[in-house]
Design a protein around this motif. Structure first.
Motif, mmCIF file in Angstrom:
data_model
loop_
_atom_site.group_PDB
_atom_site.id
_atom_site.type_symbol
_atom_site.label_atom_id
_atom_site.label_comp_id
_atom_site.label_asym_id
_atom_site.label_seq_id
_atom_site.Cartn_x
_atom_site.Cartn_y
_atom_site.Cartn_z
ATOM 1 N N GLY A 1 -7.940 5.201 10.046
ATOM 2 C CA GLY A 1 -7.353 3.961 10.709
ATOM 3 C C GLY A 1 -6.264 3.346 9.730
ATOM 4 N N PRO A 2 -6.727 2.041 9.211
ATOM 5 C CA PRO A 2 -5.953 1.289 8.534
ATOM 6 C C PRO A 2 -5.921 2.055 6.844
ATOM 7 C CG PRO A 2 -7.169 -0.080 9.700
ATOM 8 C CD PRO A 2 -7.706 1.074 10.006
ATOM 9 N N CYS A 3 -4.760 1.990 6.341
ATOM 10 C CA CYS A 3 -4.822 2.645 5.029
ATOM 11 C C CYS A 3 -3.529 2.120 4.253
ATOM 12 C CB CYS A 3 -4.572 4.072 5.033
ATOM 13 S SG CYS A 3 -3.035 4.781 6.045
ATOM 14 N N TYR A 4 -3.597 2.453 3.076
ATOM 15 C CA TYR A 4 -2.164 2.002 2.308
ATOM 16 C C TYR A 4 -1.455 3.296 1.725
ATOM 17 C CZ TYR A 4 -3.351 -2.866 1.813
ATOM 18 O OH TYR A 4 -4.092 -4.328 2.069
ATOM 19 N N VAL A 5 -0.307 3.289 1.569
ATOM 20 C CA VAL A 5 0.732 4.319 1.148
ATOM 21 C C VAL A 5 1.402 3.502 -0.126
ATOM 22 C CG1 VAL A 5 2.510 5.797 1.342
ATOM 23 C CG2 VAL A 5 1.042 5.171 3.292
ATOM 24 N N VAL A 6 1.272 4.420 -1.315
ATOM 25 C CA VAL A 6 1.945 4.033 -2.378
ATOM 26 C C VAL A 6 2.857 5.041 -2.555
ATOM 27 C CG1 VAL A 6 1.772 3.503 -4.977
ATOM 28 C CG2 VAL A 6 0.046 2.837 -3.430
ATOM 29 N N SER A 7 4.309 4.859 -2.424
ATOM 30 C CA SER A 7 5.201 5.697 -2.766
ATOM 31 C C SER A 7 5.706 5.766 -3.971
ATOM 32 C CB SER A 7 6.525 5.681 -1.600
ATOM 33 O OG SER A 7 7.439 6.578 -1.905
ATOM 34 N N VAL A 8 5.823 6.788 -4.748
ATOM 35 C CA VAL A 8 6.415 6.810 -6.065
ATOM 36 C C VAL A 8 7.717 7.564 -6.175
ATOM 37 C CG1 VAL A 8 4.055 6.935 -6.962
ATOM 38 C CG2 VAL A 8 5.195 9.091 -6.637
ATOM 39 N N GLY A 9 8.290 7.466 -7.321
ATOM 40 C CA GLY A 9 9.424 8.326 -7.589
ATOM 41 C C GLY A 9 10.668 7.347 -7.468
ATOM 42 N N ALA A 10 12.118 7.990 -7.611
ATOM 43 C CA ALA A 10 13.105 7.182 -7.525
ATOM 44 C C ALA A 10 13.630 6.583 -6.361
ATOM 45 C CB ALA A 10 14.280 7.873 -8.086
ATOM 46 N N GLU A 11 14.278 5.311 -6.317
ATOM 47 C CA GLU A 11 14.705 4.907 -4.986
ATOM 48 C C GLU A 11 15.734 5.779 -4.463
ATOM 49 O OE1 GLU A 11 13.774 2.183 -3.355
ATOM 50 O OE2 GLU A 11 12.704 1.012 -4.690
ATOM 51 N N ASN A 12 15.849 5.962 -3.047
ATOM 52 C CA ASN A 12 16.830 6.759 -2.599
ATOM 53 C C ASN A 12 17.894 5.580 -1.791
ATOM 54 O OD1 ASN A 12 14.446 6.327 -0.462
ATOM 55 N ND2 ASN A 12 16.190 6.707 0.953
ATOM 56 N N VAL A 13 18.988 6.317 -1.636
ATOM 57 C CA VAL A 13 20.180 5.465 -0.992
ATOM 58 C C VAL A 13 20.307 5.841 0.306
ATOM 59 C CG1 VAL A 13 22.276 4.887 -1.291
ATOM 60 C CG2 VAL A 13 21.335 5.421 -3.188
ATOM 61 N N GLY A 14 20.429 4.832 1.299
ATOM 62 C CA GLY A 14 20.364 5.156 2.597
ATOM 63 C C GLY A 14 19.359 5.467 3.512
ATOM 64 N N SER A 15 19.332 5.808 4.650
ATOM 65 C CA SER A 15 18.355 6.305 5.417
ATOM 66 C C SER A 15 17.978 7.655 5.530
ATOM 67 C CB SER A 15 18.838 5.836 6.988
ATOM 68 O OG SER A 15 19.843 6.565 7.443
ATOM 69 N N THR B 1 1.704 -0.298 0.691
ATOM 70 C CA THR B 1 1.970 -0.880 1.945
ATOM 71 C C THR B 1 0.954 -0.443 2.862
ATOM 72 O OG1 THR B 1 4.357 -0.470 1.406
ATOM 73 C CG2 THR B 1 3.799 -0.872 3.787
ATOM 74 N N ARG B 2 0.658 -1.552 3.451
ATOM 75 C CA ARG B 2 -0.338 -1.325 4.540
ATOM 76 C C ARG B 2 0.040 -0.762 5.945
ATOM 77 N NH1 ARG B 2 -4.308 -3.461 8.482
ATOM 78 N NH2 ARG B 2 -6.412 -3.427 7.828
ATOM 79 N N ILE B 3 -0.520 0.257 6.504
ATOM 80 C CA ILE B 3 -0.108 0.751 7.642
ATOM 81 C C ILE B 3 -1.635 1.264 8.602
ATOM 82 C CG2 ILE B 3 2.070 1.850 6.620
ATOM 83 C CD1 ILE B 3 0.753 4.932 7.039
ATOM 84 N N THR B 4 -1.094 1.369 9.800
ATOM 85 C CA THR B 4 -2.238 1.574 10.866
ATOM 86 C C THR B 4 -1.891 2.783 11.720
ATOM 87 O OG1 THR B 4 -1.377 0.293 12.578
ATOM 88 C CG2 THR B 4 -2.902 -0.610 10.815
ATOM 89 N N SER B 5 -0.906 3.454 11.462
ATOM 90 C CA SER B 5 -0.536 4.764 12.458
ATOM 91 C C SER B 5 0.257 5.756 12.075
ATOM 92 C CB SER B 5 -0.032 4.129 13.891
ATOM 93 O OG SER B 5 1.010 3.667 13.749
ATOM 94 N N ALA C 1 -6.118 4.357 -0.280
ATOM 95 C CA ALA C 1 -4.652 4.365 -0.628
ATOM 96 C C ALA C 1 -4.122 5.728 -0.995
ATOM 97 C CB ALA C 1 -4.631 3.292 -1.882
ATOM 98 N N PHE C 2 -3.082 6.135 -0.375
ATOM 99 C CA PHE C 2 -2.646 7.567 -0.547
ATOM 100 C C PHE C 2 -1.377 7.225 -1.581
ATOM 101 C CE2 PHE C 2 -4.566 7.813 3.534
ATOM 102 C CZ PHE C 2 -5.021 8.988 3.473
ATOM 103 N N ILE C 3 -1.287 7.948 -2.565
ATOM 104 C CA ILE C 3 -0.346 7.964 -3.537
ATOM 105 C C ILE C 3 0.334 9.272 -3.663
ATOM 106 C CG2 ILE C 3 0.325 7.763 -6.380
ATOM 107 C CD1 ILE C 3 -2.696 6.059 -6.475
ATOM 108 N N GLY C 4 1.836 9.299 -3.408
ATOM 109 C CA GLY C 4 2.525 10.443 -3.567
ATOM 110 C C GLY C 4 3.770 10.221 -3.222
#
Length: 273
Positions: free
Chosen positions: A97-111, A43-47, A29-32
């Motif tokens: 291979g399969p891993c988890y991403v934990v995104s921290v910080g404030a929510e951003n607006v838009g794409s 969130t689980r991802i594979t690529s 699980a990558f936290i950053g």
């Protein structure tokens, strides 16, 4: 077994324990920090493609380009502290291979990718705590911890080791902050075995940093040489444009080794077990 007719029967009794189903045990699980995506939601991802779709690209770095008297171009850059994107590239490139991403910080607006001003200790701790209810991750990696001030990286690693010791189903891959001669000694002093005396067996630390083959991300329209941005220069002076691109590409990403080692762990897990 119930036998319904008289006679002699042979019944084999297994002396071996039941076979164990093969499952992946090196799932980090990558936290950053990421430019977009779900925040504080493992969130689980594979690529790498899946990562880019959900979490965006690296923060655009600011380059200073100078055309020298001999016609060559030199580049300087002070990288931002946000290394998640590059860490994921190294993870997958080294067998991840399969891993988890934990995104921290404030929510951003838009794409559009939006990053905060700096790395925050409390936000990383919040991200760590989201893993308490997750069963699948077996490794914990902080991609941006080195940017924390003074003793904060040690405190963060200590909290992660506490979680690993509590749950007993995960392991912490840590980076020794800095490249000074005393960095390893400082790490040993500040990351201790904890109240139980058992905490350190749930983690491993790696040192020094790696100079990778990766190049820093940048925005051509916002990067100038001789007051002309590279987007414009591409059509007006291709020779200078190519020299500028080569100078930028020569500045390789320097990265702490934890994400690379997580990829090695995953590769060994999938090929050897």
């Amino acid at each position: 077994m119930n036998y319904k007719t008289p006679g002699a029967y042979v019944e084999e009794i297994s002396k071996f324990p039941p076979s164990v189903a093969q499952v992946e045990t090196a799932i980090p699980a990558f936290i950053g920090y990421t430019g977009k995506g779900p925040k504080n939601d493992p969130t689980r991802i594979t690529s790498m493609l899946e990562y880019e779709t959900l979490f965006g690209k690296a923060k655009n770095e600011t380059f200073t380009l100078t055309e020298e008297t001999d016609g060559s171009v030199t580049a300087t850059v002070t990288p931002s502290p946000f290394k998640m994107y590059y860490a994921m590239q190294m993870f997958f490139a080294n067998g991840g291979g399969p891993c988890y991403v934990v995104s921290v910080g404030a929510e951003n607006v838009g794409s559009e990718d939006v990053y905060p001003a700096d790395v925050d200790f409390d936000e990383l701790v919040t991200g760590l705590n989201t893993l308490l209810k997750e069963d699948e991750p077996t490794l914990i990696v902080f991609t941006d911890a080195e940017a924390l001030p003074t003793t904060k990286p040690y405190q963060l690693y200590s909290l992660a080791l506490d979680q690993a010791e509590l749950l007993k189903d995960r392991f912490v891959i840590m980076d020794v902050p800095g490249n000074s001669a005393t960095a390893v000694a400082d790490f040993r002093t500040n990351v201790t075995s904890g109240p139980s005396g058992e905490r350190l067996k749930y983690g491993a630390a790696y040192h020094p940093k790696l100079e990778t083959v990766l190049s820093y991300n940048y925005d051509a329209a916002a990067t100038e040489i001789n007051t002309v941005d590279l987007e414009t220069l591409k059509t007006t002076n291709s020779d200078l444009y190519n020299k500028a691109k080569k100078a930028i590409a020569s500045k390789r990403v320097v990265l702490t080794p934890s994400s690379t080692m997580a990829g090695v762990y995953a590769k060994v897990d999938s090929t050897t077990g």
